[in-house]
Design a protein around this motif. Structure first.
Motif, PDB file in Angstrom:
ATOM      1  N   LEU A  60      43.647  41.857  36.674  1.00 31.35           N
ATOM      2  CA  LEU A  60      43.789  40.503  36.156  1.00 31.35           C
ATOM      3  C   LEU A  60      42.480  39.749  36.368  1.00 31.35           C
ATOM      4  O   LEU A  60      41.954  39.702  37.479  1.00 31.35           O
ATOM      5  CB  LEU A  60      44.925  39.762  36.866  1.00 31.35           C
ATOM      6  N   LEU A  78      48.979  33.920  39.842  1.00 31.10           N
ATOM      7  CA  LEU A  78      48.327  35.229  39.762  1.00 31.10           C
ATOM      8  C   LEU A  78      48.194  35.876  41.134  1.00 31.10           C
ATOM      9  O   LEU A  78      48.243  37.107  41.246  1.00 31.10           O
ATOM     10  CB  LEU A  78      46.966  35.091  39.085  1.00 31.10           C
ATOM     11  N   LEU A  90      43.254  41.158  41.403  1.00 31.69           N
ATOM     12  CA  LEU A  90      42.939  39.877  40.771  1.00 31.69           C
ATOM     13  C   LEU A  90      41.486  39.508  41.031  1.00 31.69           C
ATOM     14  O   LEU A  90      41.003  39.605  42.165  1.00 31.69           O
ATOM     15  CB  LEU A  90      43.851  38.775  41.332  1.00 31.69           C
ATOM     16  N   VAL A 113      43.642  34.097  30.967  1.00 36.08           N
ATOM     17  CA  VAL A 113      43.846  35.272  31.807  1.00 36.08           C
ATOM     18  C   VAL A 113      43.648  36.511  30.940  1.00 36.08           C
ATOM     19  O   VAL A 113      44.200  36.599  29.837  1.00 36.08           O
ATOM     20  CB  VAL A 113      45.252  35.295  32.419  1.00 36.08           C
ATOM     21  N   VAL A 147      52.175  36.540  31.280  1.00 39.07           N
ATOM     22  CA  VAL A 147      51.432  37.593  31.977  1.00 39.07           C
ATOM     23  C   VAL A 147      52.268  38.861  32.107  1.00 39.07           C
ATOM     24  O   VAL A 147      51.782  39.976  31.866  1.00 39.07           O
ATOM     25  CB  VAL A 147      50.976  37.090  33.370  1.00 39.07           C
TER      26      VAL A 147
END
Length: 280
Positions: A60, A78, A90, A113, A147
């Protein structure tokens, strides 16, 4: 005296050892408790099940606008993905400080994102994450749905396909419908164009066919191909502007579906989009 000093050193060493052990365990095993009433800092059961079944790494990239409330909310979400699965990593990116990475992923907006699985990636842009709420000036945070859907589609390659018809003066997918296309792609759809005059039939993988603002009429074979597609369970989204002249084939196609075309304009000043009374 020596015995008391030794005991103090042993106690100090034990305390230091416990602190070090606690930090090591804390780094390897995240334990978190969400005390908010609506569990706003927790992933849903469905998202956790998706993450638990991951067999390949998911990366991500969060291109955030520092200091904004939206960025803080998105980053908090996230981090939950990062904590929930060892397969998820991430990276928070400052678009100004890292322009090369921003350009590499084609990021145009703050608070975007990018979800990457293998050599496939998908941009989830802010209009997929922050949608309109129930009221005129309210927004709804849809970050988790967007997401998780992107992860599922990339892992399982399940994206539905939306075809935009061309060849009748429709709006351009790269200009007139570029925002619409980006929104669909961010929501997990594949977007393609379709010229029925050359293709002859609607592809079998079509989830919906969009007829976006045609200025010329369909041909008889094109209308017949769309009728066949619809009769087999297909879906047609017809976006029709006020027409300068009659389009018999199009009108016949829509009439067979129970929809009549009228040269009317809807005006609603009370519930308008961006205060434009012609956009209810």
């Amino acid at each position: 005296m020596w015995q008391k000093t030794s005991q103090r050193w042993i106690l100090a060493a034990a305390i230091v050892g416990l602190v070090v052990l606690g930090n090591v365990l804390g780094a390897r095993h995240h334990w978190r408790l969400d005390l908010t009433a609506n569990k706003q800092y927790s992933l849903s059961v469905q998202s956790k099940e998706v993450l638990a079944r991951l067999e390949q790494p998911v990366r991500l990239f969060a291109f955030l606008e520092k200091g904004s409330e939206e960025a803080e909310k998105l980053e908090d979400l996230l981090h939950e993905y990062d904590y929930a699965s060892p397969k998820v990593s991430l990276q928070v990116v400052d678009p100004v400080a890292e322009p090369a990475l921003t350009q590499h992923y084609g990021v145009q907006y703050y608070n975007t994102v990018v979800v990457e699985v293998g050599n496939q990636s998908r941009k989830v842009e802010p209009f997929n994450i922050f949608g309109m709420g129930a009221g005129m000036y309210e927004t709804e945070f849809k970050g988790e749905q967007a997401v998780t859907r992107a992860i599922v589609d990339l892992v399982h390659q399940t994206a539905a396909v939306v075809y935009f018809l061309e060849g009748h003066g429709e709006g351009s997918l790269d200009q007139d419908f570029s925002d619409f296309r980006d929104f669909l792609e961010g929501d997990g759809y594949k977007v393609k164009t379709l010229n029925l005059a050359t293709a002859g039939t609607v592809p079998q993988d079509a989830s919906v066919v969009v007829l976006g603002g045609p200025r010329q009429d369909l041909t008889a074979p094109e209308a017949e191909a769309l009728k066949k597609y619809i009769s087999g369970g297909g879906r047609l989204l017809a976006l029709i502007d006020p027409l300068p002249r009659a389009l018999p084939q199009l009108e016949g196609l829509l009439g067979g579906l129970g929809a009549g075309l009228h040269a009317d304009v809807v005006v609603d000043p009370q519930r308008a989009f961006f205060l434009d009374a012609l956009s209810p």
